[in-house]
Scaffold this motif. Structure first.
Motif: not given
Length: 299
Positions: A252-267
């Motif tokens: 997909f394309k976007a000009n604003e994005i929020s990304i969260t790793v849900d299980n809090q593991q180090s990514a």
């Protein structure tokens, strides 16, 4: 006549950064331009020097190096209301941004390009407190890049990253992500996420033919879980510009994005080749933030 500030790492390559800087200086002075060489003294110093050059009133700030060095220079310029023009002399292993802008990879031709001052708008990504000019990876692609040595990069170029990435898929590590844009919400279990502003990824210029330097979008790929055998089977998609057509791939394309790793593991994430912010990630596109010198298509 223009005033050029040339930012370079004197110890880059085979310690020939100083000679490249002097070569640029001589060529520009020969054509009646004013030049100041600004060698870096350590990591992130190019950001400080770019701000210094802007305050001093230089017309053009030249970044000599790969995507990481250009990122540092852009990080210094993107905070300004009226930044100088950005010039690029590519001297890295991958050079994604230069490839997309069709800036010559040959040093002499790139120096000649600097003096044409044909300008094109350039979008800049903001990821938390970091800037993005080419690519951001999260997950196993970022982990794999950590294992590519400098000698491997010099010997194999982009193929070194591709090889490490394919082998990393065999580890079966995956990350549950929540991804939000102004109009969509996803929860995806993925082995890697890739965000790009360029059509060139890992030095492969046909990776994402749709991307343009001033199109106003992040281009986002969220990969399905893949075995090593399956990833090898999909390699032609990568090489022929059809990465988004891999079965199960979310694009997909976007000009604003929020990304969260849900299980809090180090990514681990990497931006333009260097380690960067960890989850949660807030991304915003700064459309047409800079003017970059590119070859004139009419010449």
């Amino acid at each position: 006549m223009y005033r050029y500030a040339v930012i370079y790492n004197p110890h880059s390559g085979h310690n020939n950064g100083e000679s490249v800087g002097q070569k640029i200086e001589q060529a520009l002075i020969k054509n009646q331009h004013k030049v100041e060489l600004m060698p870096t003294e350590g990591p992130k110093d190019a950001t400080r020097l770019a701000k210094k050059a802007a305050r001093a009133g230089f017309d053009v700030v030249v970044a000599v190096g790969g995507d990481g060095t250009i990122n540092e220079v852009v990080s210094g310029l993107a905070t300004l209301d009226q930044p100088p023009y950005l010039g690029i002399v590519p001297a890295g292993t991958v050079n994604n941004l230069a490839r997309m802008l069709q800036i010559p990879l040959d040093i002499d031709q790139a120096i000649e390009n600097l003096q044409q001052v044909h300008l094109r708008p350039l979008d800049v990504g903001q990821v938390n407190d970091d800037c993005l000019i080419s690519t951001m990876t999260l997950g196993i692609l970022a982990d794999a890049a950590l294992n590519v040595t400098q000698s491997e990069k010099q010997k194999w170029g982009p193929l070194a990253f591709l090889s490490k990435g394919i082998h990393a898929l065999a580890e079966h590590q995956h990350y549950p992500l929540t991804i939000e844009t102004p109009d969509r919400h996803w929860q995806k279990d993925t082995q890697f996420l890739l965000v790009t502003l360029t059509n060139s990824v890992g030095g492969f210029t046909n990776f994402n033919p749709e991307a343009q330097p001033d199109d106003g979008y992040f281009h986002v790929f969220v990969a399905p879980k893949m075995s090593l055998a399956r990833s090898v089977m999909f390699l032609p998609y990568f090489l022929t510009g059809n990465f988004k057509k891999i079965p199960g791939m979310t694009y997909f394309k976007a000009n604003e994005i929020s990304i969260t790793v849900d299980n809090q593991q180090s990514a681990q994430t990497r931006i333009d080749g260097d380690p960067s912010a960890k989850s949660p990630l807030e991304m915003r596109l700064l459309e047409h933030k800079l003017q970059v010198i590119t070859p004139n298509p009419d010449l």
